[in-house]
Design an enzyme around this catalytic site. Structure first.
Site, PDB file in Angstrom:
ATOM      1  N   LYS A 191       0.834  -1.206   0.000  1.00 52.77           N
ATOM      2  CA  LYS A 191       0.000   0.000   0.000  1.00 52.77           C
ATOM      3  C   LYS A 191       0.874   1.264   0.000  1.00 52.77           C
ATOM      4  CE  LYS A 191      -3.528  -2.648  -0.202  1.00 52.77           C
ATOM      5  NZ  LYS A 191      -4.487  -3.152   0.752  1.00 52.77           N
TER       6      LYS A 191
HETATM    7  C1  LIG Z   1      -5.521  -4.316   1.095  1.00 51.80           C
HETATM    8  C2  LIG Z   1      -6.979  -4.107   1.160  1.00 51.80           C
HETATM    9  C3  LIG Z   1      -7.733  -4.398   2.296  1.00 51.80           C
HETATM   10  C4  LIG Z   1      -7.162  -5.100   3.471  1.00 51.80           C
HETATM   11  O1  LIG Z   1      -6.067  -4.463   4.026  1.00 51.80           O
HETATM   12  P1  LIG Z   1      -5.171  -5.215   5.101  1.00 51.80           P
HETATM   13  O2  LIG Z   1      -4.421  -4.106   5.776  1.00 51.80           O
HETATM   14  O3  LIG Z   1      -4.266  -6.135   4.342  1.00 51.80           O
HETATM   15  O4  LIG Z   1      -6.087  -5.953   6.010  1.00 51.80           O
HETATM   16  C5  LIG Z   1      -9.070  -4.073   2.310  1.00 51.80           C
HETATM   17  N1  LIG Z   1      -9.659  -3.504   1.244  1.00 51.80           N
HETATM   18  C6  LIG Z   1      -8.975  -3.228   0.114  1.00 51.80           C
HETATM   19  C7  LIG Z   1      -9.679  -2.576  -1.017  1.00 51.80           C
HETATM   20  C8  LIG Z   1      -7.619  -3.536   0.033  1.00 51.80           C
HETATM   21  O5  LIG Z   1      -6.942  -3.299  -1.097  1.00 51.80           O
END
Ligand SMILES: *Cc1c(COP(=O)(O)O)cnc(C)c1O
Length: 390
Positions: A191
């Site tokens: 991210k």
């Molecule tokens: C990555 C992601 C999540 C989950 O995030 P985590 O921190 O890995 O739990 C939820 N929604 C979307 C759209 C994502 O891309």
């Protein structure tokens, strides 16, 4: 020594850009002896709140965005079985969090251009049991928050924003995540701001955040930092059946320095994005829609559409060829109803949400990491141009 086969290094999709400041802070955290939730998490929360222009009592750090979504929906106090409308073009965690909160997911199709949930489809999906809307700001592009909030007001619904792609995103001058009752952020390794695993809950209502904080640590009324710090031992009381979702100082140590570079990394991704836009303009592939006026795009995912009829190669063929060229790619996402669990549990078929189905079957995410060099970007461009045959 040079590699005799002279294979280029594998370009890892979503590789984070880690610098010396994070490394030194993690080392200092380890040497301090306090690894768990403590002063570095508190600082990361303050920094994040300041950056999103809210009060520190409106945020709570947790160990993932999945946890943030789950806890938000529990803290929202929706009665079991309430329906939550969300998008079929999202990561499974969005839908799983609804289920873990004891609620019922209802899908509303996306706009084929923006790839975000379509407000008309939301309105068409409302039933007497609907209690919340869970929009996902896909790829960093803001959802139509003026229309979504108007629908929420009209029907008395809560709004929980999935901002996993959208840490920098703004809509009409205001950060996303601050429109709804809750905004949920991810600091997963791929991210835009990274803590390894990590997440943040942002809440409009400070009481919701106070409850989310308790729920995220076993339902205990005092967290460990307050129990074991130099202020002396404090008894805690368990006031709810909570979860184990707290962020560690070891994670916040990374996040503090990542957040300090959030703008710099955003600018680098925008540069790569514009380079791709120019290089691919003449190719028969679908490109991301231009950012909308009076918004700020988060530039999280650069997604292209590979239609076998127009491109002469299937999407999966394209993925394999990129991999053979030692370039990592992603798929965001096969639509939720493509997966057997949801088909079996809810009887969903992908054809019920045709835009999400088509996008999910054609989409490829190209590398867009701020850790990429100009040469890395040229490798991606050359590979796409030679595969799509210009
Ligand atoms: C990555 C992601 C999540 C989950 O995030 P985590 O921190 O890995 O739990 C939820 N929604 C979307 C759209 C994502 O891309």
């Amino acid at each position: 020594m040079s590699n005799p086969d002279s294979q280029p290094p594998f370009l890892v999709f979503g590789a984070p850009r880690i610098e010396e400041a994070e490394i030194a802070e993690v080392e200092a955290c380890l040497r301090s002896g306090w690894l768990g939730t403590g002063p570095r998490v508190a600082q990361f929360e303050r920094d994040f709140a300041a950056w999103r222009r809210v009060s520190p009592s409106q945020v709570a750090a947790v160990n993932s965005c999945t946890a943030a979504l789950h806890v938000s929906m529990v803290a929202a106090g929706l009665e079991p079985g309430s329906e939550v409308i969300t998008t079929p073009l999202t990561f499974c965690a969005t839908v799983n969090a609804i289920l873990h909160a004891g609620l019922t997911p209802v899908l509303a199709d996306v706009d084929p251009v923006t790839q975000n949930i379509d407000p008309d489809a939301i309105e068409a999906a409302i039933t007497p049991r609907t209690r919340a809307i869970l929009p996902v700001h896909f790829a960093g592009r803001p959802c139509a928050m003026d229309r979504i909030m108007a629908i929420a007001d009209k029907y008395g619904l809560m709004v929980i924003e999935d901002c996993a792609h959208a840490i920098e995103t703004e809509y009409h001058g205001r950060p996303v995540g601050t429109f709804g009752d809750f905004g949920c952020y991810s600091f997963y390794v791929t991210k835009n701001v990274v803590t390894g695993e990590g997440g943040m809950i942002l809440g409009r209502d400070e009481e919701h955040i106070a409850r989310a904080r308790i729920l995220a640590l076993h339902g205990m009324s005092k967290d460990a930092w307050h129990r074991f710090s130099d202020q002396g031992y404090k008894h805690y009381q368990v006031v709810e059946c909570g979860f184990k979702y707290n962020m560690m100082d070891l994670q916040a140590a990374i996040g503090i320095h990542q957040l300090a570079r959030v703008e710099q990394n955003w600018a680098r991704r925008r540069e790569l994005w514009q380079r791709y836009d120019e290089a691919f303009a003449g190719l028969p592939i679908g490109l991301p829609a231009l950012p909308e006026a009076d918004t700020r795009h988060g530039y999280h995912l650069y997604t292209v559409m590979i239609d076998v009829e127009r491109c002469g190669i299937s999407r999966d063929g394209f993925l394999e060829a990129m991999n053979a060229g030692r370039i990592g790619t992603g798929v965001h996402y096969l639509s939720v109803p493509e997966h057997p669990y949801y088909q079996q549990r809810f009887g969903w078929r992908p054809e019920q949400w045709p835009h999400a189905m088509r996008l999910g079957r054609q989409t490829v995410s190209l590398p867009l990491s701020p850790a990429m060099s100009d040469e890395d970007a040229e490798r991606v461009i050359d590979a796409v141009q030679s595969l799509i045959g210009r």
